[in-house]
Design an enzyme around this catalytic site. Structure first.
Site, PDB file in Angstrom:
ATOM      1  N   HIS A 165      -8.144 -11.758  -9.409  1.00 53.90           N
ATOM      2  CA  HIS A 165      -7.033 -12.720  -9.447  1.00 53.90           C
ATOM      3  C   HIS A 165      -6.489 -12.752  -8.025  1.00 53.90           C
ATOM      4  O   HIS A 165      -5.863 -11.800  -7.580  1.00 53.90           O
ATOM      5  CB  HIS A 165      -5.970 -12.233 -10.437  1.00 53.90           C
ATOM      6  CG  HIS A 165      -4.661 -12.957 -10.343  1.00 53.90           C
ATOM      7  ND1 HIS A 165      -4.495 -14.253 -10.761  1.00 53.90           N
ATOM      8  CD2 HIS A 165      -3.449 -12.565  -9.886  1.00 53.90           C
ATOM      9  CE1 HIS A 165      -3.242 -14.618 -10.554  1.00 53.90           C
ATOM     10  NE2 HIS A 165      -2.584 -13.611 -10.029  1.00 53.90           N
ATOM     11  N   HIS A 218      -9.686 -18.786 -10.945  1.00 50.69           N
ATOM     12  CA  HIS A 218      -8.741 -19.907 -10.779  1.00 50.69           C
ATOM     13  C   HIS A 218      -8.295 -20.170  -9.333  1.00 50.69           C
ATOM     14  O   HIS A 218      -7.113 -19.994  -9.016  1.00 50.69           O
ATOM     15  CB  HIS A 218      -7.525 -19.782 -11.698  1.00 50.69           C
ATOM     16  CG  HIS A 218      -6.888 -18.429 -11.811  1.00 50.69           C
ATOM     17  ND1 HIS A 218      -6.465 -17.936 -13.017  1.00 50.69           N
ATOM     18  CD2 HIS A 218      -6.590 -17.476 -10.894  1.00 50.69           C
ATOM     19  CE1 HIS A 218      -5.925 -16.754 -12.832  1.00 50.69           C
ATOM     20  NE2 HIS A 218      -5.995 -16.448 -11.560  1.00 50.69           N
ATOM     21  N   ASP A 291      -8.400 -21.059 -18.591  1.00 49.39           N
ATOM     22  CA  ASP A 291      -7.343 -20.092 -18.286  1.00 49.39           C
ATOM     23  C   ASP A 291      -6.296 -20.108 -19.390  1.00 49.39           C
ATOM     24  O   ASP A 291      -5.091 -20.040 -19.147  1.00 49.39           O
ATOM     25  CB  ASP A 291      -6.698 -20.398 -16.926  1.00 49.39           C
ATOM     26  CG  ASP A 291      -6.211 -19.131 -16.239  1.00 49.39           C
ATOM     27  OD1 ASP A 291      -6.273 -18.061 -16.858  1.00 49.39           O
ATOM     28  OD2 ASP A 291      -5.764 -19.232 -15.093  1.00 49.39           O
ATOM     29  N   HIS A 295       1.573 -18.331 -25.382  1.00 56.03           N
ATOM     30  CA  HIS A 295       2.887 -17.679 -25.334  1.00 56.03           C
ATOM     31  C   HIS A 295       3.702 -18.168 -26.530  1.00 56.03           C
ATOM     32  O   HIS A 295       3.576 -19.328 -26.924  1.00 56.03           O
ATOM     33  CB  HIS A 295       3.645 -18.058 -24.056  1.00 56.03           C
ATOM     34  CG  HIS A 295       3.139 -17.374 -22.825  1.00 56.03           C
ATOM     35  ND1 HIS A 295       3.207 -16.014 -22.646  1.00 56.03           N
ATOM     36  CD2 HIS A 295       2.552 -17.868 -21.713  1.00 56.03           C
ATOM     37  CE1 HIS A 295       2.680 -15.702 -21.469  1.00 56.03           C
ATOM     38  NE2 HIS A 295       2.262 -16.804 -20.887  1.00 56.03           N
ATOM     39  N   GLY A 310       1.638 -19.341 -17.469  1.00 55.33           N
ATOM     40  CA  GLY A 310       0.400 -19.579 -18.218  1.00 55.33           C
ATOM     41  C   GLY A 310       0.546 -20.660 -19.265  1.00 55.33           C
ATOM     42  O   GLY A 310       1.627 -20.900 -19.788  1.00 55.33           O
TER      43      GLY A 310
END
Lengths: 411, 235
Positions: A165, A218, A291, A295, A310
């Site tokens: 990341h 990403h 990705d 939530h 996210g």
């Protein structure tokens, strides 16, 4: 007797071989028994089920190489796999800590942790024994260079690669969105684009040192694309992916403190967005991953700095990728390759192609279906998508895993 | 906020004899961290408007709120049953303080149009500086910020402020100074090396008049904003 199904009158699209023709696919059990333009031209023999696709596209099942099943703080979305099937995705790769999903209609692979989070190596060898495809600290960067060297060496010896990341933590500390004028106007601390390229440049040097394979997750900036392009030219074993948000949205989508557009890495400016499109078009970027990050609503309905990063993406992955076909940035086969053969190749999976003897994972989609994203109708248990209400074109109609239909669009 | 609306607010704040237009109504004050100047000004604003203090938002026709986080007041406004007057949104805006500062400038100079106004000090950590940049631009003033680079947010010039690192250059031809004091505890060593270096290099002298807002003008601005938002709500 093994079930045999003929998918007729389909536009067969196979990025791996370049096939783009109207024809038939015959599945026998879990494999593709035959395919082609001339197959069953004189009619389908008895004993074979027929599904007339009336010109719909038929592609290898989509592979989403970056999916989180929960928020990492106890919230798990049990509908993640159903969400994948509804988006035409037949294989997902889960980020740690999750390794499997109950009752999944799609194939579920997983990565495992690279470190314990405190600088110590995670049990990569044991994780490799139970099928971890690669090692990553998920949404956290492997920040320490010496730790990264050890992770790379250890992973390489296990025949696995490392996923980074890319974010320099000291530059990103406290940052809420892309640094720049919009962040200053909104009063939010920014994360500069340099926070992404700095660790990538460092890690590429460490690849030279260790010989390990590295995957950059990403990418969101032109600088990152540039250094990865150069590294590939130099022959380094590096790959990268991006997510639809980074070619479909920009930092201005955050204005109004829209927490639903809060991502990590953050949405960037229009120049960076175009550089990502460029990286996809010239093949520097190997794959598009959703990705996907579910939530609970409460994690986003708070002031911006408190909001979780996210977005959910499994059900918008295909139409957002197809936007680049519609606006002429990518040919259809190249776009699909980023969702099929591209990730399959870098993950080392025998998936993502239409060929005799290949696994019968299929995504059947209508490339011209105009619809409006509606998070209220997501199969996902989470609603955190900045694409809600966006008009998109192209939609998964039927999803087939190992020869069995796991999703059909009822509309 | 458009200039006409700002001017209307400032005019209202300048009109001392108000008829207690909110008599009988209730107004809430949501200030998470105790702030004496703000509490005093809020109490005075209640007296001026005739409103009573509401203990919760469901009773209130409006609220004055401060939130420690950027976007917090916007979040509150989305979820609240009544209009919210922002008394500070993280380090990002503080419109009532800025309005009071602008009102003070207007009193002293008659108008702010054409004035060269210096914002000096810790710009990055004072929401009222951001708000003042926007308001002064809308009203036709020339805005300069004078601060060490570590106390300036990136691309602040894009908001309509000329950036000067050195006070000597920045103060040339200026009409007035708004000062944003540095919180030494949170800044020393990270944002500025030392107090004595800060004073030696960046302290603004008294060559240009310093504009300071009184509690009374802050109260008048709060009162004007409350009347403004409740009037809007009634419409």
């Amino acid at each position: 007797m093994t079930r045999r199904i003929a998918y007729r009158h389909a536009r067969l699209l196979d990025p791996a071989s370049g096939l783009d023709t109207v024809g038939t696919v015959l599945t026998e059990g879990g494999v593709i028994a035959d395919l082609g333009a001339g197959l069953f031209a004189d009619g389908v023999p008895d004993g074979i089920e027929t599904i007339d696709l009336r010109g719909l596209c038929l592609a290898p099942g989509l592979i989403d190489m970056r999916v989180a099943a929960g928020d990492g703080h106890g919230y798990v979305d049990e509908d993640t796999a159903r969400s994948a099937a509804a988006g035409g995705v037949t294989s997902i790769v889960l980020l740690p800590p999750h390794t499997s999903l109950r009752h999944s209609p799609v194939r579920v692979f997983h990565y495992a942790g690279a470190t314990t989070g405190t600088g110590a190596l995670a049990e990569m060898g044991l994780a490799a024994q139970v099928g971890a495809l690669a090692f990553t600290d998920g949404a956290n960067a492997i920040a320490d260079a010496a730790v990264m060297v050890r992770v790379m060496r250890y992973a390489a010896a296990l025949g696995r690669f490392v996923i980074q990341h890319p974010e320099e933590p000291s530059l990103a500390a406290g940052g809420q969105m892309n640094a720049g004028e919009v962040a200053t106007r909104m009063g939010l601390p920014g994360i500069p684009a340099q926070a992404e390229v700095i660790p990538i440049e460092r890690d590429l040097r460490l690849v030279e040192l260790t010989g390990a394979r590295l995957h950059i997750a990403h990418v969101s900036t032109g600088a990152a694309v540039d250094v990865i392009r150069d590294a590939k030219r130099r022959g380094l074993p590096v790959t990268c992916d991006t997510a639809p948000a980074y070619f479909a949205l920009t930092e201005t989508d955050v204005m109004g403190y829209r927490t639903v557009a809060k991502l990590s890495p953050p949405l960037r400016d229009e120049m960076e967005r175009r550089a990502i499109v460029e990286g996809l078009a010239d093949g520097t970027i190997d794959a598009i991953a959703s990705d996907h990050q579910p939530h609970p609503a409460a994690a986003k309905d708070v002031p911006f700095p408190e909001a979780a990063s996210g977005i959910v993406g499994l059900e918008t992955l295909l139409p957002l990728t197809l936007e680049m076909v519609q606006n002429g940035k990518l040919p259809m086969l190249d776009a699909l390759g980023l969702l099929t053969a591209g990730p399959a190749r870098l993950l080392g999976l025998e998936l993502g192609r239409l060929a005799k003897g290949a696994t019968a994972d299929l995504t059947i989609f209508d490339p011209d279906w105009l619809w409006r994203v509606d998070v209220g109708r997501f199969a996902s248990g989470s609603r955190n998508s900045p694409f809600d209400r966006r008009p998109v074109t192209g939609r998964a109609i039927r999803t087939v895993v190992a020869g069995e239909t796991v999703f059909t669009l009822d509309a | 906020m458009p200039a006409a609306e700002l001017t209307a607010l400032l005019d209202r704040a300048d009109t001392p004899a108000m008829e207690r237009p909110l008599a009988g109504a209730m107004v809430a004050g949501l200030f998470p961290a105790p702030s004496e100047p703000l509490d005093d000004a809020f109490a005075a604003a209640l007296d001026m408007t005739g409103a009573a203090r509401a203990e919760n938002l469901s009773q209130a026709v409006a609220a004055v709120a401060r939130h420690p986080q950027v976007g917090g007041v916007a979040w509150l406004a989305r979820n609240a049953p009544c209009p919210i007057v922002s008394a500070g949104d993280g380090d990002h805006e503080n419109p009532i303080q800025a309005l009071a500062d602008v009102q003070e400038l207007r009193r002293r100079f008659g108008t702010v149009r054409g004035l060269v106004v210096i914002l000096a000090g810790d710009i990055a950590h004072h929401g009222s500086a951001f708000s003042a940049i926007h308001m002064l631009n809308a009203l036709g003033a020339f805005v300069r910020v004078v601060a060490p680079p570590t106390l300036l947010p990136p691309e602040i010039d894009r908001l309509g402020a000329e950036v000067f690192i050195s006070p000597v250059d920045g103060l040339r031809g200026a009409d007035a100074v708004l000062r944003y004091p540095l919180d030494l505890e949170r800044s020393l060593g990270t944002l500025v090396p030392s107090a004595r270096e800060y004073e030696a290099l960046y302290e603004i002298g008294d060559a240009v008049p310093l504009v300071q807002t009184t509690s009374a003008s802050l109260a008048a601005v709060i009162a004007a904003c409350l009347i403004h938002v409740t009037g809007e709500a009634a419409r």
